[in-house]
Design a protein around this motif. Sequence first.
Motif, PDB file in Angstrom:
ATOM      1  N   ASP A  68       0.843  -1.200   0.000  1.00 40.06           N
ATOM      2  CA  ASP A  68       0.000   0.000   0.000  1.00 40.06           C
ATOM      3  C   ASP A  68       0.870   1.240   0.000  1.00 40.06           C
ATOM      4  OD1 ASP A  68      -2.316  -1.493   0.225  1.00 40.06           O
ATOM      5  OD2 ASP A  68      -2.810  -0.833   2.256  1.00 40.06           O
ATOM      6  N   ILE A  69       0.328   2.307  -0.555  1.00 43.67           N
ATOM      7  CA  ILE A  69       0.904   3.637  -0.386  1.00 43.67           C
ATOM      8  C   ILE A  69      -0.162   4.481   0.300  1.00 43.67           C
ATOM      9  CG2 ILE A  69       1.793   5.708  -1.528  1.00 43.67           C
ATOM     10  CD1 ILE A  69       2.806   3.878  -3.774  1.00 43.67           C
ATOM     11  N   TRP A  70       0.203   5.061   1.426  1.00 44.21           N
ATOM     12  CA  TRP A  70      -0.684   5.907   2.219  1.00 44.21           C
ATOM     13  C   TRP A  70      -0.040   7.275   2.393  1.00 44.21           C
ATOM     14  CZ3 TRP A  70      -5.470   4.473   4.145  1.00 44.21           C
ATOM     15  CH2 TRP A  70      -5.808   3.133   3.977  1.00 44.21           C
ATOM     16  N   GLU A  71      -0.878   8.273   2.618  1.00 40.33           N
ATOM     17  CA  GLU A  71      -0.349   9.611   2.908  1.00 40.33           C
ATOM     18  C   GLU A  71       0.428   9.618   4.220  1.00 40.33           C
ATOM     19  OE1 GLU A  71      -3.391  12.592   2.630  1.00 40.33           O
ATOM     20  OE2 GLU A  71      -3.955  11.947   0.615  1.00 40.33           O
ATOM     21  N   SER A  72       0.022   8.761   5.165  1.00 43.26           N
ATOM     22  CA  SER A  72       0.743   8.659   6.436  1.00 43.26           C
ATOM     23  C   SER A  72       0.426   7.326   7.096  1.00 43.26           C
ATOM     24  CB  SER A  72       0.353   9.799   7.388  1.00 43.26           C
ATOM     25  OG  SER A  72      -0.953   9.588   7.892  1.00 43.26           O
ATOM     26  N   GLU A  73       1.275   6.926   8.011  1.00 39.11           N
ATOM     27  CA  GLU A  73       1.034   5.718   8.799  1.00 39.11           C
ATOM     28  C   GLU A  73      -0.247   5.855   9.614  1.00 39.11           C
ATOM     29  OE1 GLU A  73       3.415   3.166  12.222  1.00 39.11           O
ATOM     30  OE2 GLU A  73       4.561   4.455  10.874  1.00 39.11           O
ATOM     31  N   ASP A  74      -0.524   7.049  10.112  1.00 37.79           N
ATOM     32  CA  ASP A  74      -1.752   7.278  10.885  1.00 37.79           C
ATOM     33  C   ASP A  74      -3.007   7.038  10.056  1.00 37.79           C
ATOM     34  OD1 ASP A  74      -0.397   7.839  13.235  1.00 37.79           O
ATOM     35  OD2 ASP A  74      -0.418  10.009  12.895  1.00 37.79           O
ATOM     36  N   HIS A  75      -3.001   7.434   8.791  1.00 44.30           N
ATOM     37  CA  HIS A  75      -4.153   7.161   7.919  1.00 44.30           C
ATOM     38  C   HIS A  75      -4.421   5.658   7.842  1.00 44.30           C
ATOM     39  CE1 HIS A  75      -3.584  11.289   6.298  1.00 44.30           C
ATOM     40  NE2 HIS A  75      -4.890  11.212   6.106  1.00 44.30           N
ATOM     41  N   PHE A  76      -3.367   4.889   7.626  1.00 41.18           N
ATOM     42  CA  PHE A  76      -3.504   3.436   7.560  1.00 41.18           C
ATOM     43  C   PHE A  76      -4.073   2.885   8.868  1.00 41.18           C
ATOM     44  CE2 PHE A  76      -1.608  -0.678   8.692  1.00 41.18           C
ATOM     45  CZ  PHE A  76      -2.174  -1.482   7.725  1.00 41.18           C
ATOM     46  N   LYS A  77      -3.503   3.287   9.989  1.00 42.32           N
ATOM     47  CA  LYS A  77      -3.931   2.762  11.286  1.00 42.32           C
ATOM     48  C   LYS A  77      -5.391   3.102  11.578  1.00 42.32           C
ATOM     49  CE  LYS A  77       0.612   2.404  13.380  1.00 42.32           C
ATOM     50  NZ  LYS A  77       1.528   2.865  14.410  1.00 42.32           N
ATOM     51  N   ARG A  78      -5.831   4.300  11.208  1.00 43.78           N
ATOM     52  CA  ARG A  78      -7.236   4.672  11.409  1.00 43.78           C
ATOM     53  C   ARG A  78      -8.154   3.810  10.550  1.00 43.78           C
ATOM     54  NH1 ARG A  78      -5.202   9.904  11.738  1.00 43.78           N
ATOM     55  NH2 ARG A  78      -5.644  10.332   9.547  1.00 43.78           N
ATOM     56  N   PHE A  79      -7.770   3.579   9.299  1.00 49.51           N
ATOM     57  CA  PHE A  79      -8.582   2.754   8.409  1.00 49.51           C
ATOM     58  C   PHE A  79      -8.716   1.330   8.971  1.00 49.51           C
ATOM     59  CE2 PHE A  79      -8.418  -0.242   4.716  1.00 49.51           C
ATOM     60  CZ  PHE A  79      -9.742  -0.088   4.326  1.00 49.51           C
ATOM     61  N   ILE A  80      -7.633   0.762   9.426  1.00 49.59           N
ATOM     62  CA  ILE A  80      -7.688  -0.587   9.993  1.00 49.59           C
ATOM     63  C   ILE A  80      -8.578  -0.605  11.236  1.00 49.59           C
ATOM     64  CG2 ILE A  80      -6.336  -2.425  11.084  1.00 49.59           C
ATOM     65  CD1 ILE A  80      -6.015  -2.234   8.010  1.00 49.59           C
ATOM     66  N   ALA A  81      -8.355   0.332  12.146  1.00 46.35           N
ATOM     67  CA  ALA A  81      -9.106   0.352  13.406  1.00 46.35           C
ATOM     68  C   ALA A  81     -10.590   0.620  13.192  1.00 46.35           C
ATOM     69  CB  ALA A  81      -8.511   1.389  14.350  1.00 46.35           C
ATOM     70  N   ASP A  82     -10.911   1.559  12.316  1.00 49.78           N
ATOM     71  CA  ASP A  82     -12.299   2.001  12.153  1.00 49.78           C
ATOM     72  C   ASP A  82     -13.118   1.143  11.194  1.00 49.78           C
ATOM     73  OD1 ASP A  82     -11.548   4.050  13.841  1.00 49.78           O
ATOM     74  OD2 ASP A  82     -11.511   5.591  12.273  1.00 49.78           O
ATOM     75  N   ARG A  83     -12.478   0.587  10.177  1.00 56.86           N
ATOM     76  CA  ARG A  83     -13.258  -0.077   9.132  1.00 56.86           C
ATOM     77  C   ARG A  83     -12.924  -1.556   8.940  1.00 56.86           C
ATOM     78  NH1 ARG A  83     -13.291   3.759   3.974  1.00 56.86           N
ATOM     79  NH2 ARG A  83     -14.542   2.037   3.190  1.00 56.86           N
ATOM     80  N   VAL A  84     -11.648  -1.919   9.009  1.00 57.42           N
ATOM     81  CA  VAL A  84     -11.268  -3.301   8.720  1.00 57.42           C
ATOM     82  C   VAL A  84     -11.400  -4.200   9.947  1.00 57.42           C
ATOM     83  CG1 VAL A  84      -9.391  -4.805   7.959  1.00 57.42           C
ATOM     84  CG2 VAL A  84      -9.795  -2.633   6.794  1.00 57.42           C
ATOM     85  N   ALA A  85     -10.851  -3.782  11.075  1.00 64.55           N
ATOM     86  CA  ALA A  85     -10.863  -4.623  12.272  1.00 64.55           C
ATOM     87  C   ALA A  85     -12.267  -5.031  12.714  1.00 64.55           C
ATOM     88  CB  ALA A  85     -10.114  -3.944  13.415  1.00 64.55           C
ATOM     89  N   PRO A  86     -13.263  -4.140  12.690  1.00 64.58           N
ATOM     90  CA  PRO A  86     -14.595  -4.589  13.095  1.00 64.58           C
ATOM     91  C   PRO A  86     -15.134  -5.738  12.233  1.00 64.58           C
ATOM     92  CG  PRO A  86     -14.503  -2.192  13.101  1.00 64.58           C
ATOM     93  CD  PRO A  86     -13.226  -2.681  12.460  1.00 64.58           C
ATOM     94  N   VAL A  87     -14.776  -5.759  10.974  1.00 65.89           N
ATOM     95  CA  VAL A  87     -15.217  -6.847  10.092  1.00 65.89           C
ATOM     96  C   VAL A  87     -14.369  -8.092  10.315  1.00 65.89           C
ATOM     97  CG1 VAL A  87     -15.437  -7.576   7.686  1.00 65.89           C
ATOM     98  CG2 VAL A  87     -16.166  -5.276   8.358  1.00 65.89           C
ATOM     99  N   LEU A  88     -13.050  -7.929  10.250  1.00 64.85           N
ATOM    100  CA  LEU A  88     -12.155  -9.092  10.397  1.00 64.85           C
ATOM    101  C   LEU A  88     -12.265  -9.736  11.765  1.00 64.85           C
ATOM    102  CD1 LEU A  88      -8.739  -8.220   8.720  1.00 64.85           C
ATOM    103  CD2 LEU A  88     -10.212 -10.149   8.234  1.00 64.85           C
ATOM    104  N   LYS A  89     -12.164  -8.936  12.802  1.00 63.13           N
ATOM    105  CA  LYS A  89     -12.147  -9.463  14.158  1.00 63.13           C
ATOM    106  C   LYS A  89     -13.561  -9.764  14.660  1.00 63.13           C
ATOM    107  CE  LYS A  89      -7.700  -8.879  14.548  1.00 63.13           C
ATOM    108  NZ  LYS A  89      -6.755  -9.901  14.917  1.00 63.13           N
ATOM    109  N   GLY A  90     -14.478  -8.836  14.389  1.00 62.12           N
ATOM    110  CA  GLY A  90     -15.836  -8.996  14.890  1.00 62.12           C
ATOM    111  C   GLY A  90     -16.667  -9.975  14.090  1.00 62.12           C
ATOM    112  N   GLU A  91     -16.881  -9.695  12.821  1.00 63.92           N
ATOM    113  CA  GLU A  91     -17.771 -10.513  11.993  1.00 63.92           C
ATOM    114  C   GLU A  91     -17.142 -11.839  11.575  1.00 63.92           C
ATOM    115  OE1 GLU A  91     -19.511  -8.447   8.654  1.00 63.92           O
ATOM    116  OE2 GLU A  91     -19.537  -6.566   9.781  1.00 63.92           O
ATOM    117  N   LEU A  92     -15.865 -11.831  11.201  1.00 66.56           N
ATOM    118  CA  LEU A  92     -15.249 -13.016  10.616  1.00 66.56           C
ATOM    119  C   LEU A  92     -14.360 -13.797  11.575  1.00 66.56           C
ATOM    120  CD1 LEU A  92     -14.426 -11.486   7.123  1.00 66.56           C
ATOM    121  CD2 LEU A  92     -16.379 -12.915   7.763  1.00 66.56           C
ATOM    122  N   GLY A  93     -14.078 -13.248  12.748  1.00 65.87           N
ATOM    123  CA  GLY A  93     -13.359 -13.969  13.790  1.00 65.87           C
ATOM    124  C   GLY A  93     -11.897 -14.269  13.518  1.00 65.87           C
ATOM    125  N   VAL A  94     -11.240 -13.467  12.702  1.00 66.85           N
ATOM    126  CA  VAL A  94      -9.810 -13.658  12.446  1.00 66.85           C
ATOM    127  C   VAL A  94      -9.045 -13.336  13.727  1.00 66.85           C
ATOM    128  CG1 VAL A  94      -7.828 -12.813  11.121  1.00 66.85           C
ATOM    129  CG2 VAL A  94     -10.010 -13.246   9.975  1.00 66.85           C
TER     130      VAL A  94
END
Length: 97
Positions: A46-72
């Motif tokens: 990935d190319i991101w404007e900043s590491e913080d942008h990436f971390k926010r995207f993971i925390a706010d949008r990806v983790a709830p699906v991966l960890k919550g819904e799919l149980g990874v």
Amino acid sequence: MTFSWPELTPDLYDAVRQRVRWEEDSPDGCVLHAAWFVSNGLNVLDIWESEDHFKRFIADRVAPVLKGELGVQSDPEPQFFPLHRRFIAPGISGGGA
């Protein structure tokens, strides 16, 4: 930013992509995303404007699906590097296959 994630299969990746809809609703700060699978599972560049942008995207949008819904259970170990240069070939845009 790069990482490998052995637990993620193509089916899991596609399920997350469909639920999070990052191609339809691009995350703030994301410039480029490329993903492929080899023997060690999912690989991402990935190319991101900043590491913080990436971390926010993971925390706010990806983790709830991966960890919550799919149980990874596992997490990747992303590595961040400063971008020296980027080149986008003329006429290239949009998602891939």
